[in-house]
Design a protein around this motif. Sequence first.
Motif, PDB file in Angstrom:
ATOM      1  N   ARG A  91       6.335  -5.965   1.126  1.00 13.01           N
ATOM      2  CA  ARG A  91       5.174  -5.354   0.494  1.00 13.01           C
ATOM      3  C   ARG A  91       5.236  -5.527  -1.027  1.00 13.01           C
ATOM      4  O   ARG A  91       5.485  -4.579  -1.763  1.00 13.01           O
ATOM      5  CB  ARG A  91       5.105  -3.865   0.845  1.00 13.01           C
ATOM      6  CG  ARG A  91       4.655  -3.579   2.264  1.00 13.01           C
ATOM      7  CD  ARG A  91       3.223  -4.063   2.502  1.00 13.01           C
ATOM      8  NE  ARG A  91       2.309  -3.502   1.557  1.00 13.01           N
ATOM      9  CZ  ARG A  91       1.609  -2.369   1.740  1.00 13.01           C
ATOM     10  NH1 ARG A  91       1.771  -1.688   2.861  1.00 13.01           N
ATOM     11  NH2 ARG A  91       0.793  -1.934   0.820  1.00 13.01           N
ATOM     12  N   PRO A  92       5.046  -6.736  -1.522  1.00 10.94           N
ATOM     13  CA  PRO A  92       5.136  -6.968  -2.973  1.00 10.94           C
ATOM     14  C   PRO A  92       4.118  -6.175  -3.782  1.00 10.94           C
ATOM     15  O   PRO A  92       4.321  -5.959  -4.983  1.00 10.94           O
ATOM     16  CB  PRO A  92       4.911  -8.479  -3.100  1.00 10.94           C
ATOM     17  CG  PRO A  92       4.216  -8.879  -1.833  1.00 10.94           C
ATOM     18  CD  PRO A  92       4.749  -7.966  -0.780  1.00 10.94           C
ATOM     19  N   ASP A  93       3.064  -5.714  -3.109  1.00 13.58           N
ATOM     20  CA  ASP A  93       2.054  -4.903  -3.796  1.00 13.58           C
ATOM     21  C   ASP A  93       2.442  -3.434  -3.870  1.00 13.58           C
ATOM     22  O   ASP A  93       1.783  -2.642  -4.551  1.00 13.58           O
ATOM     23  CB  ASP A  93       0.700  -5.034  -3.091  1.00 13.58           C
ATOM     24  CG  ASP A  93       0.779  -4.701  -1.600  1.00 13.58           C
ATOM     25  OD1 ASP A  93       1.869  -4.872  -1.002  1.00 13.58           O
ATOM     26  OD2 ASP A  93      -0.239  -4.272  -1.031  1.00 13.58           O
ATOM     27  N   GLY A  94       3.511  -3.020  -3.174  1.00 12.27           N
ATOM     28  CA  GLY A  94       3.953  -1.629  -3.199  1.00 12.27           C
ATOM     29  C   GLY A  94       3.172  -0.747  -2.249  1.00 12.27           C
ATOM     30  O   GLY A  94       2.132  -1.130  -1.715  1.00 12.27           O
ATOM     31  N   CYS A  95       3.673   0.470  -2.037  1.00 17.16           N
ATOM     32  CA  CYS A  95       3.013   1.450  -1.170  1.00 17.16           C
ATOM     33  C   CYS A  95       3.750   2.770  -1.304  1.00 17.16           C
ATOM     34  O   CYS A  95       4.698   2.897  -2.089  1.00 17.16           O
ATOM     35  CB  CYS A  95       3.020   0.985   0.294  1.00 17.16           C
ATOM     36  SG  CYS A  95       4.676   0.771   0.976  1.00 17.16           S
ATOM     37  N   LEU A  96       3.317   3.777  -0.536  1.00 14.99           N
ATOM     38  CA  LEU A  96       4.003   5.062  -0.482  1.00 14.99           C
ATOM     39  C   LEU A  96       5.053   5.013   0.629  1.00 14.99           C
ATOM     40  O   LEU A  96       4.810   4.435   1.690  1.00 14.99           O
ATOM     41  CB  LEU A  96       3.023   6.195  -0.190  1.00 14.99           C
ATOM     42  CG  LEU A  96       1.762   6.309  -1.061  1.00 14.99           C
ATOM     43  CD1 LEU A  96       0.956   7.535  -0.638  1.00 14.99           C
ATOM     44  CD2 LEU A  96       2.104   6.361  -2.515  1.00 14.99           C
TER      45      LEU A  96
END
Length: 292
Positions: A91-96
């Motif tokens: 998840r290179p875009d990030g997340c919670l």
Amino acid sequence: MQVERICVVGLGLMGGSLALALRLARRLSIPQRPFHLTIVDTNPKTRAAAGRIADFVSDDLALGVEKADLIVLATPVRTIVNVLNQLPKLRPDGCLVLDLGSSKTDICQAMDNLPDNFQAIGGHPMCGKEVAGFGAATPDMFRHHTFILCPTQRTTPHLETVAHQLVTDLGANPLVLPSTLHDNMVAVVSHLPYMVAAALMRNAASLDDDRLWPVSSSGFRDTSRVSGTDPRMMLDILLTNKTAVLQQIAHYQSQLADVAALIEANDEEKLMAWLTETQEAYWAYRQAKKDI
């Protein structure tokens, strides 16, 4: 909930109970708050059973987490750490990110190492059963129980709000603790009790006499109950919380040695005082913990 897509990785007792509770909360909420639920699990039988509660089920971690707003990690502790180390690539875009692991220091350190575009917080619901797997999961597992949240360097006000709302949706009571304090505390009230129960069960089994079990009653049953806990889960817990667990085992051994010395000496006065102080401590605990 302030997220629309949730992925639960690991549909065992805890992950399964969380998924069931979220589905129940969604049905009961007015107005309803829809969300998409993805389940990732390596067990084909569990995946088949998950179809009745999930919108998407997979054994592929990358596929499962790729669109999630919130990822909930509900596997054994060392697997959680391994997944956290994979997330920057997946998840290179990030997340919670939230986890349900029973020891927190290693997990929270791995969360600290996530890139800045991740928001992560450690979690540990203080409840459970001596049986494992999705078949034992229930939507009321967390209700009225403490749910510990351990902030990390990747915890933001937004994630704190989401996590507290999630805990509320589960019917649990949030308690914020630093990860090190959490691990020291659960070593006393969770991990040591398992070791005591396990030693008791091994001690009884070593007699190798089937007549012992009809002789045993509720005291043995209640004290030995948690020795039936999933060994894989406990292996990870004991090895990732080793320092605190060893300290509590040593302290417990000291307590046993003290009372053994009183019995050996036939010191009735001091033995009675020891027993009375123990009873008083128990009833103080029961008063503080009114939900048991």
